[in-house]
Design a protein around this motif. Structure first.
Motif, mmCIF file in Angstrom:
data_model
loop_
_atom_site.group_PDB
_atom_site.id
_atom_site.type_symbol
_atom_site.label_atom_id
_atom_site.label_comp_id
_atom_site.label_asym_id
_atom_site.label_seq_id
_atom_site.Cartn_x
_atom_site.Cartn_y
_atom_site.Cartn_z
ATOM 1 N N ASP A 157 7.982 -2.861 -6.443
ATOM 2 C CA ASP A 157 6.983 -2.260 -7.323
ATOM 3 C C ASP A 157 5.575 -2.618 -6.850
ATOM 4 O O ASP A 157 5.050 -3.680 -7.159
ATOM 5 C CB ASP A 157 7.246 -2.772 -8.751
ATOM 6 C CG ASP A 157 6.402 -2.050 -9.776
ATOM 7 O OD1 ASP A 157 5.578 -1.204 -9.361
ATOM 8 O OD2 ASP A 157 6.565 -2.331 -10.973
ATOM 9 N N LYS A 158 4.973 -1.686 -6.127
ATOM 10 C CA LYS A 158 3.618 -1.916 -5.605
ATOM 11 C C LYS A 158 2.619 -2.096 -6.754
ATOM 12 O O LYS A 158 1.700 -2.916 -6.695
ATOM 13 C CB LYS A 158 3.249 -0.704 -4.748
ATOM 14 C CG LYS A 158 2.010 -0.863 -3.937
ATOM 15 C CD LYS A 158 1.898 0.324 -2.997
ATOM 16 C CE LYS A 158 0.530 0.399 -2.390
ATOM 17 N NZ LYS A 158 0.378 1.562 -1.514
ATOM 18 N N LYS A 159 2.838 -1.327 -7.821
ATOM 19 C CA LYS A 159 1.902 -1.361 -8.959
ATOM 20 C C LYS A 159 1.889 -2.737 -9.610
ATOM 21 O O LYS A 159 0.852 -3.220 -10.064
ATOM 22 C CB LYS A 159 2.290 -0.308 -9.995
ATOM 23 C CG LYS A 159 1.995 1.106 -9.546
ATOM 24 C CD LYS A 159 1.705 2.014 -10.752
ATOM 25 C CE LYS A 159 1.476 3.437 -10.292
ATOM 26 N NZ LYS A 159 2.762 4.133 -10.002
ATOM 27 N N GLN A 160 3.078 -3.366 -9.661
ATOM 28 C CA GLN A 160 3.194 -4.693 -10.275
ATOM 29 C C GLN A 160 2.313 -5.688 -9.513
ATOM 30 O O GLN A 160 1.685 -6.563 -10.103
ATOM 31 C CB GLN A 160 4.669 -5.126 -10.237
ATOM 32 C CG GLN A 160 4.952 -6.495 -10.796
ATOM 33 C CD GLN A 160 6.149 -7.156 -10.106
ATOM 34 O OE1 GLN A 160 6.713 -6.628 -9.140
ATOM 35 N NE2 GLN A 160 6.527 -8.324 -10.578
ATOM 36 N N GLU A 162 -0.355 -4.821 -7.646
ATOM 37 C CA GLU A 162 -1.745 -4.364 -7.775
ATOM 38 C C GLU A 162 -2.358 -4.805 -9.110
ATOM 39 O O GLU A 162 -3.537 -5.148 -9.170
ATOM 40 C CB GLU A 162 -1.782 -2.843 -7.638
ATOM 41 C CG GLU A 162 -3.125 -2.346 -7.165
ATOM 42 C CD GLU A 162 -3.006 -1.007 -6.432
ATOM 43 O OE1 GLU A 162 -2.009 -0.293 -6.658
ATOM 44 O OE2 GLU A 162 -3.912 -0.701 -5.649
ATOM 45 N N LYS A 163 -1.527 -4.836 -10.142
ATOM 46 C CA LYS A 163 -2.020 -5.228 -11.478
ATOM 47 C C LYS A 163 -2.591 -6.636 -11.478
ATOM 48 O O LYS A 163 -3.417 -6.979 -12.319
ATOM 49 C CB LYS A 163 -0.859 -5.146 -12.488
ATOM 50 C CG LYS A 163 -0.758 -3.772 -13.149
ATOM 51 C CD LYS A 163 0.049 -3.840 -14.424
ATOM 52 C CE LYS A 163 1.527 -3.854 -14.150
ATOM 53 N NZ LYS A 163 2.506 -3.676 -15.081
ATOM 54 N N LYS A 164 -2.103 -7.477 -10.572
ATOM 55 C CA LYS A 164 -2.515 -8.895 -10.569
ATOM 56 C C LYS A 164 -3.793 -9.124 -9.754
ATOM 57 O O LYS A 164 -4.295 -10.238 -9.669
ATOM 58 C CB LYS A 164 -1.398 -9.760 -9.983
ATOM 59 C CG LYS A 164 -0.110 -9.699 -10.755
ATOM 60 C CD LYS A 164 -0.119 -10.681 -11.885
ATOM 61 C CE LYS A 164 1.173 -10.648 -12.666
ATOM 62 N NZ LYS A 164 1.764 -11.916 -12.900
ATOM 63 N N ILE A 192 3.592 -2.275 2.670
ATOM 64 C CA ILE A 192 3.071 -2.306 1.294
ATOM 65 C C ILE A 192 2.011 -3.400 1.187
ATOM 66 O O ILE A 192 0.920 -3.191 0.653
ATOM 67 C CB ILE A 192 4.216 -2.572 0.268
ATOM 68 C CG1 ILE A 192 5.169 -1.380 0.216
ATOM 69 C CG2 ILE A 192 3.653 -2.893 -1.115
ATOM 70 C CD1 ILE A 192 6.355 -1.563 -0.730
ATOM 71 N N LEU A 196 -2.077 -2.832 0.548
ATOM 72 C CA LEU A 196 -2.782 -3.455 -0.579
ATOM 73 C C LEU A 196 -3.955 -4.300 -0.075
ATOM 74 O O LEU A 196 -5.039 -4.297 -0.670
ATOM 75 C CB LEU A 196 -1.826 -4.342 -1.379
ATOM 76 C CG LEU A 196 -0.883 -3.592 -2.318
ATOM 77 C CD1 LEU A 196 0.186 -4.536 -2.842
ATOM 78 C CD2 LEU A 196 -1.665 -2.972 -3.476
ATOM 79 N N LYS A 199 -6.736 -1.923 0.915
ATOM 80 C CA LYS A 199 -7.343 -1.267 -0.253
ATOM 81 C C LYS A 199 -8.236 -2.225 -1.043
ATOM 82 O O LYS A 199 -9.292 -1.845 -1.533
ATOM 83 C CB LYS A 199 -6.221 -0.710 -1.146
ATOM 84 C CG LYS A 199 -6.724 0.058 -2.344
ATOM 85 C CD LYS A 199 -5.605 0.781 -3.057
ATOM 86 C CE LYS A 199 -6.099 1.335 -4.388
ATOM 87 N NZ LYS A 199 -4.987 1.737 -5.245
ATOM 88 N N HIS A 200 -7.796 -3.495 -1.157
ATOM 89 C CA HIS A 200 -8.539 -4.437 -2.005
ATOM 90 C C HIS A 200 -9.294 -5.486 -1.184
ATOM 91 O O HIS A 200 -9.768 -6.483 -1.749
ATOM 92 C CB HIS A 200 -7.578 -5.113 -2.991
ATOM 93 C CG HIS A 200 -6.959 -4.122 -3.942
ATOM 94 N ND1 HIS A 200 -7.580 -3.710 -5.093
ATOM 95 C CD2 HIS A 200 -5.801 -3.435 -3.872
ATOM 96 C CE1 HIS A 200 -6.816 -2.821 -5.714
ATOM 97 N NE2 HIS A 200 -5.725 -2.642 -4.982
#
Ligand code: PLP
Length: 401
Positions: A157-160, A162-164, A192, A196, A199-200
């Motif tokens: 879960d990439k979103k999981q 990213e949320k952190k 992945i 990330l 991107k960040h």
């Protein structure tokens, strides 16, 4: 009245290593005449390879003065690292590597070079327990990202993740193959992490201590093999010869990066600590020059040990246990409420025919409160006969507890 001296709050807040904190109880058990099977620590019982021992004898016959080494590392030894990386399909130059006192020092250097106090590092949980201590020492916060046993601790879960990520996040600490789960992450998963990071705008601190120790025909890829040229700037590899060459006590590792700012920060830290061990670098050099066949052989031995240990334990306990894909550890969930107490009890109260087993309680491998309390981490680093007996002892103990 005398002033009371107090140690720093930072040092007081350090946890004891779950891997070593029960050693006094193991020592006491030994004094009582009990034989202890050590599954708590990744200190394998394989003999150090002959080329290392031969060089040790040669060096000890020749050496006149045990001087400091160059802070970056002994020239010939640095060359052997470059050769090893080339053999792995990774091109690095001498300027991109600094020898360290084990992977442990490489990790301290990597976190120090990238993070200021109150910065955050994302770490996949469960993680190598000492990360927490290294980060705490530098006032850096470990932010855990839970990986699930039902997914064999893979990234799904990439979103999981990213949320952190917050404005304080500086790096992702990525251990592949993984300790403690034994997960070997695929190229897709490494991608992945790289996406990330791009991107960040994050660094990737890649702990690749167990590179090449993979089972079932799996292959471990370095982040440097998957990264595009422009992405390599954000990659810092923390490496170690401890496990790959069976020289844990030699304390030889390395930090590798194509980022010149990172490497010049690392060199300043390396200069301040003067040097890594001279003799150790010299004795590891010939073996490091041609070590892939040995590492391939070693991986096969650990695969057999994994099978022997887990088959015995699963059979005795009628439990399904997570099967690691590499390294030589796994997390085992037990029908026990508090494995801190259980692991201590194994050493203080339990024995069968004068023998017991030592394990690492699971909670220390998590930053999330209350996680890992019913888990232990085991290292299958003993010869198969001993692993079989250790698994029998563990299952007997669980039934008795
Ligand atoms: C994931 C991981 N990283 C780093 C280390 C540090 O090893 P060393 O300092 O012996 O190179 C270890 C040791 O067990 C480890 O498991």
């Amino acid at each position: 009245m005398a002033n009371i001296l107090s140690t720093s709050q930072r040092s007081q807040s350090l946890p004891s290593s779950p891997i070593r904190k029960l050693v006094p109880f193991a020592d006491a058990a030994k004094k009582r005449g009990i034989k202890v099977y050590y599954l708590n620590i990744g200190d394998p019982d394989f003999a150090t390879p002959q080329p290392v021992i031969r060089e040790l004898k040669k060096v000890s016959a020749d050496i006149k003065t045990v001087s400091y080494a160059n802070s970056q590392g002994v020239g010939e030894h640095l060359k052997s690292w470059v050769k090893y990386y080339k053999d792995c399909g990774i091109s690095i130059t001498y300027d991109e590597i600094n020898v360290t006192s084990g992977g442990s020092e490489a990790l301290m250097f990597a976190v120090s070079a990238t993070c200021d106090p109150n910065d955050e590092i994302l770490v996949f949980e469960p993680y190598y327990a000492n990360y927490f201590t290294f980060a705490r020492l530098l006032n850096v916060k470990v932010v855990p990202i839970a990986l699930e046993e039902k997914n064999a601790f893979h990234l799904v879960d990439k979103k999981q993740i990213e949320k952190k990520i917050t404005k304080n996040t500086k790096a992702i600490l990525f251990t592949n193959p993984n300790n403690p789960t034994g997960t070997v992450f695929s190229k897709k998963e490494i991608r992945i992490v790289l996406d990330l990071a791009v991107k960040h705008n994050l660094f990737i601190i890649a702990d690749e201590t167990y590179r090449g120790l993979c089972f079932d025909d799996k292959k471990s890829y370095s982040v440097l093999q998957v990264a595009r040229k422009e992405e390599t700037q954000r990659v810092i590899i923390c490496d170690s010869l401890s496990k790959r060459l069976n020289i844990c006590g030699a304390r030889i590792g390395a930090i590798i990066s194509k980022n010149t700012d990172v490497m010049s920060a690392v060199l300043k830290m390396a200069q301040a600590r003067l040097s890594a061990g001279l003799i150790e670098q010299r004795i590891a050099t010939p073996m490091l020059n041609n070590c892939l066949p040995y590492i391939g052989w070693l991986a096969k031995q650990y695969e057999k040990r994994r099978n022997t240990f887990l088959d015995t334990l699963e059979n005795k306990l009628k439990l399904k246990i997570h099967r690691p894909e590499g390294a030589f550890y796994t997390m085992v969930r037990l029908p026990v409420k508090n494995t801190d107490e259980f692991a201590k009890w194994l050493l203080t109260d339990f024995c069968d025919q004068g023998e017991t087993v030592m394990v690492a309680p699971g909670a220390g491998f998590y930053a999330t409160p209350n996680k890992g309390k019913d888990e232990i981490r085991v290292a299958f680093v003993l010869e198969e006969k001993k692993l079989k007996r250790a698994a029998q002892l563990l299952s007997l103990a669980v039934k008795k507890y």
